[in-house]
Write a protein that holds these residues in place. Structure first.
Motif, short mmCIF file in Angstrom:
data_model
loop_
_atom_site.label_atom_id
_atom_site.label_comp_id
_atom_site.label_asym_id
_atom_site.label_seq_id
_atom_site.Cartn_x
_atom_site.Cartn_y
_atom_site.Cartn_z
N ILE A 117 0.93 -1.27 -0.05
CA ILE A 117 0.09 0.16 0.15
C ILE A 117 0.80 1.40 -0.07
CG2 ILE A 117 -1.83 -1.14 1.35
CD1 ILE A 117 -0.76 0.30 3.95
N ASN A 118 2.23 1.19 0.05
CA ASN A 118 3.02 2.37 0.32
C ASN A 118 3.27 3.21 -0.90
OD1 ASN A 118 3.48 2.08 3.36
ND2 ASN A 118 3.99 -0.12 2.57
N GLU A 138 6.80 18.34 -2.90
CA GLU A 138 7.79 17.79 -1.90
C GLU A 138 7.32 17.53 -0.62
OE1 GLU A 138 11.54 20.14 -1.99
OE2 GLU A 138 11.78 19.55 0.22
N ASN A 139 6.16 18.29 -0.06
CA ASN A 139 5.64 18.37 1.23
C ASN A 139 4.22 18.75 1.26
OD1 ASN A 139 5.95 20.94 0.91
ND2 ASN A 139 8.15 21.06 1.69
N PHE A 170 1.56 8.45 2.33
CA PHE A 170 2.14 8.40 3.84
C PHE A 170 3.04 9.32 4.16
CE2 PHE A 170 0.49 4.30 2.57
CZ PHE A 170 -0.72 4.20 3.47
N ILE A 171 4.18 9.52 3.11
CA ILE A 171 5.43 10.22 3.47
C ILE A 171 4.97 11.75 3.58
CG2 ILE A 171 7.63 10.87 2.92
CD1 ILE A 171 7.73 8.29 0.99
N HIS A 174 0.12 11.31 5.18
CA HIS A 174 -0.19 10.99 6.55
C HIS A 174 0.97 11.59 7.61
CE1 HIS A 174 -2.67 8.21 4.24
NE2 HIS A 174 -3.20 7.81 5.22
N ALA A 175 1.89 12.27 7.12
CA ALA A 175 2.82 12.93 8.08
C ALA A 175 2.20 14.22 8.48
CB ALA A 175 4.22 13.05 7.33
N VAL A 176 2.54 14.66 9.78
CA VAL A 176 1.93 16.00 10.06
C VAL A 176 3.40 16.67 10.15
CG1 VAL A 176 1.17 17.21 12.28
CG2 VAL A 176 0.10 15.00 11.66
N SER A 271 8.80 13.81 -2.35
CA SER A 271 9.23 13.91 -0.68
C SER A 271 10.85 13.82 -0.75
CB SER A 271 8.28 13.37 0.05
OG SER A 271 8.56 12.01 -0.27
N ASP A 360 12.41 2.83 2.13
CA ASP A 360 12.91 4.32 2.33
C ASP A 360 14.16 4.92 1.39
OD1 ASP A 360 12.62 6.46 3.99
OD2 ASP A 360 13.49 5.37 5.67
N PHE A 361 14.13 6.18 1.26
CA PHE A 361 15.11 6.81 0.55
C PHE A 361 15.88 7.59 1.58
CE2 PHE A 361 16.87 10.61 -1.73
CZ PHE A 361 17.55 9.80 -2.61
N THR A 362 17.01 7.45 1.94
CA THR A 362 17.79 8.14 2.94
C THR A 362 18.62 9.18 2.59
OG1 THR A 362 19.63 6.56 3.31
CG2 THR A 362 17.28 6.32 4.58
N GLY B 38 5.72 14.31 12.64
CA GLY B 38 5.09 13.25 13.30
C GLY B 38 4.50 12.25 12.01
N PHE B 39 4.98 10.96 12.03
CA PHE B 39 4.57 10.01 10.70
C PHE B 39 4.82 8.50 11.35
CE2 PHE B 39 8.76 9.37 9.05
CZ PHE B 39 9.55 10.15 9.70
N HIS B 65 12.94 13.39 4.55
CA HIS B 65 11.65 12.59 4.55
C HIS B 65 11.78 11.18 5.00
CE1 HIS B 65 9.59 16.46 3.33
NE2 HIS B 65 8.66 16.08 4.24
N SER B 66 12.95 10.82 5.29
CA SER B 66 13.29 9.15 5.80
C SER B 66 12.61 8.92 7.04
CB SER B 66 14.50 9.02 5.38
OG SER B 66 15.35 9.62 6.28
#
Lengths: 397, 194
Positions: A117-118, A138-139, A170-171, A174-176, A271, A360-362, B38-39, B65-66
């Motif tokens: 689902i991601n 991006e955000n 999600f990134i 769903h992120a605050v 993002s 994830d991309f770090t 927060g995620f 954003h990781s």
């Protein structure tokens, strides 16, 4: 006056929808869609907006109903994600070919399979040739700002095309995070009233929408669609300019972050661009001249503009968050390299597939990519042109 | 919290409110003027599955954003996760971990793969049952994260949380006082070891 607040990307887009208060929103209100339709329907139930919300039984129906409402002369929109976008495929093409300036709030989530689902861009990238304008964020702030710019772009007489406003599932969704919100009246004034020139519920000027088009005319319709897409580039820039004048935040077709003197540039969307910018700042501290080109508008594709922005660097990493299964590279890889060739910009390129199905991309991954670009340009390191980054086992990439 | 900000990783089980706690923490830290994130990280969507949630709180703009791999603080909402998940992975040695358990920190430390930083325990079950009459661990663990992580002044935290609960529980006002007591009791008890 802008107001400082904090909210998720879903909340930000729902907030913009409330402020714009479009006429009709058909939506399939549960999974695979996100909270956006639920939030909008709550605003409506609370009397904070009076959009006609139509809960439908599928996304095939939500896009059909949005086209119908738009054809009738109503400003329309819908929201979906992932498999929901796949189910409206046929109608996506109809919305564009019937030149319906409706807006789709898309939360980018992967298509199956394996079932997941991601976040990745396989849903919207699959729809890249359906004739929709596509704008990526991006955000949460950019998702909000892009949504406010969507109708002025779509409804412009030079364009008349549907617009997909994309944010990372999600990134971002769903992120605050912190956000600046504009006043309702200012947003309404910016978006303006919808005054369609031709529409079905106009007894003085009857028209037909969506009839059979014989071969002697259908190709001209497609050609005009392509012209509208080409025209949309200047309209997107005009709307961005007006947005900056009114709200202070500037947008272009893409953002160039510390690219001016950069030897190595990462071209990326969504993002992950923020993460890449952090890597750029860290590496710049160590004296490495690196930058990020964050693509905001994927359709229309600014091929020549990108080539010009990259022409002075030694190597570029082209980052695709989807797979084309062509043995050659993802959509960005193909289109950017084609654009470079056509503009005779012969720099080194490495095309990376990253972040599929929520991988994830770090910041560390971005360091690794910049190091590899340097190795390619300075030491002639030979790497596969189409590489995977972030796999569990590095040998396989 | 220093100038570089703080990065927090939450470990819980689906349904325990770790995600809600992370979102609430972002919400309340925002009130100090900080930049917040927060995620949640979504895994299998079922009750009881291990889930992870994250917070970044900083005085500077947050662009990364990781997920968080080198946290300053880890909060374990369910003690049974200690046997299932490497909760101290990447946790900074000058950081801290908070575990929801009736045990003392000295009893928990041997279960933490040799982690040498600070270890705190909060008996969120007892606190929750005493104050709310039911087991909802996220309020005590939220208060513990704020106090141990020095995310914000605890008095400001308490007053902001009252406003937040009054909004969140507008239709269930009877649970507001219990939640407020859960927060203050946790901070009082941690005050003895902090």
């Amino acid at each position: 006056m802008s107001k400082k607040d904090r909210m998720s990307g879903n909340e930000a887009v729902a907030y913009a929808i409330r402020q714009i208060n479009p006429d009709v929103m058909p939506a399939f209100p549960i999974t695979p869609s996100t909270e956006i339709p639920q939030m909008v329907s709550t605003y409506i139930a609370n009397g904070e907006m009076d959009t006609e919300f139509i809960p439908v039984e599928s996304e095939h129906s939500s896009m059909s109903a949005a086209i119908g409402a738009e054809a009738a002369g109503a400003r329309s929109l819908t929201a979906t994600s992932s498999a929901g976008l796949a189910l409206m495929w046929e109608e996506l093409l109809l919305a564009a070919s019937n030149r319906m300036p409706l807006v789709l709030a898309l939360v980018n989530r992967t298509l199956s399979g394996p079932i997941n689902i991601n976040c990745d861009h396989s849903d919207s990238m699959g729809a890249r040739d359906t004739g929709w304008i596509q704008i990526y964020a991006e955000n949460n702030q950019e998702a909000y700002d892009n949504f406010i710019q969507a109708y002025p772009i779509a409804e412009d007489k030079r364009v008349h095309l549907p617009v997909m406003i994309c944010q990372d599932g999600f990134i971002t969704s769903h992120a605050v995070e912190n956000i600046l919100l504009e006043e309702d009246a200012a947003v309404k004034e910016f978006v303006g009233e919808y005054n369609p020139e031709e529409f079905l519920l106009n007894p003085g000027k009857p028209i037909a929408v969506g009839p059979y088009s014989i071969s002697s005319y259908a190709m001209e319709a497609r050609y005009n669609q392509e012209l509208a897409m080409e025209n949309s580039k200047e309209v997107i820039l005009e709307v961005a300019k007006k947005f900056k004048e009114k709200f202070g935040r500037g947008f272009e077709l893409f953002e160039e972050y510390r690219t001016e003197d950069a030897d190595y540039i990462m071209l990326i969307m969504g993002s992950a661009a923020g993460t890449a910018k952090q890597a750029v700042d860290d590496l710049r501290e160590k004296g490495m001249k690196v930058g990020v080109l964050k693509l905001r508008v994927f359709r229309p594709f600014p091929a020549e503009e990108i080539a010009m922005a990259l022409k002075n660097c030694k190597a570029v990493a082209i980052m695709d968050r989807t797979e084309s299964y062509n043995g050659h590279g993802g959509p960005l890889a193909s289109e950017v390299t084609a654009g470079l060739y056509r503009s005779k910009v012969m720099i080194e390129t490495v095309c990376y597939t990253y972040g599929l199905a929520g991988r994830d991309f770090t910041v560390e991954t971005a360091y690794e990519i910049f190091d590899e670009l340097k190795d390619v340009a300075e030491n002639g390191k030979k790497v596969k042109q189409h590489r995977y980054i972030g796999l569990r086992s590095k040998e396989r990439s | 919290m220093n100038n570089q900000g703080i990065e927090i990783r939450w470990h819980g089980r689906g349904g325990q409110g770790a995600k809600s706690a992370a979102l609430l923490l972002a919400d309340v830290a925002f009130k100090t003027g900080a930049h917040v994130q927060g995620f949640p990280e979504y895994g299998p969507e079922r009750m009881g599955a291990p889930i992870t949630a994250y917070n970044r709180i900083s005085n500077n703009e947050i662009r990364v954003h990781s997920n968080i791999y080198f946290p300053d603080l880890v909060v374990v909402v369910d003690e049974t996760l200690l046997a299932a998940v490497d909760v101290t992975a990447g946790l900074k040695e000058d950081g801290a971990i908070i575990v929801n358990t009736a045990k003392k920190a000295d009893e928990i430390r041997p279960l933490l793969n040799g982690y040498k930083g600070k270890v705190y325990t909060v008996d969120a079950r007892r606190i929750s049952v005493e104050t709310l009459g039911k087991y909802f661990p996220n309020s005590p663990m939220l208060a513990a994260a704020v106090a141990v992580g020095k995310v914000m002044d605890t008095d400001l935290f308490i007053s902001e949380m009252r406003a937040s609960y009054e909004h969140k529980f507008a239709k269930k006002p009877e649970v507001i006082e219990g939640n407020m007591k859960a927060l203050t009791k946790t901070i009082e008890e941690l005050g003895e070891v902090l």
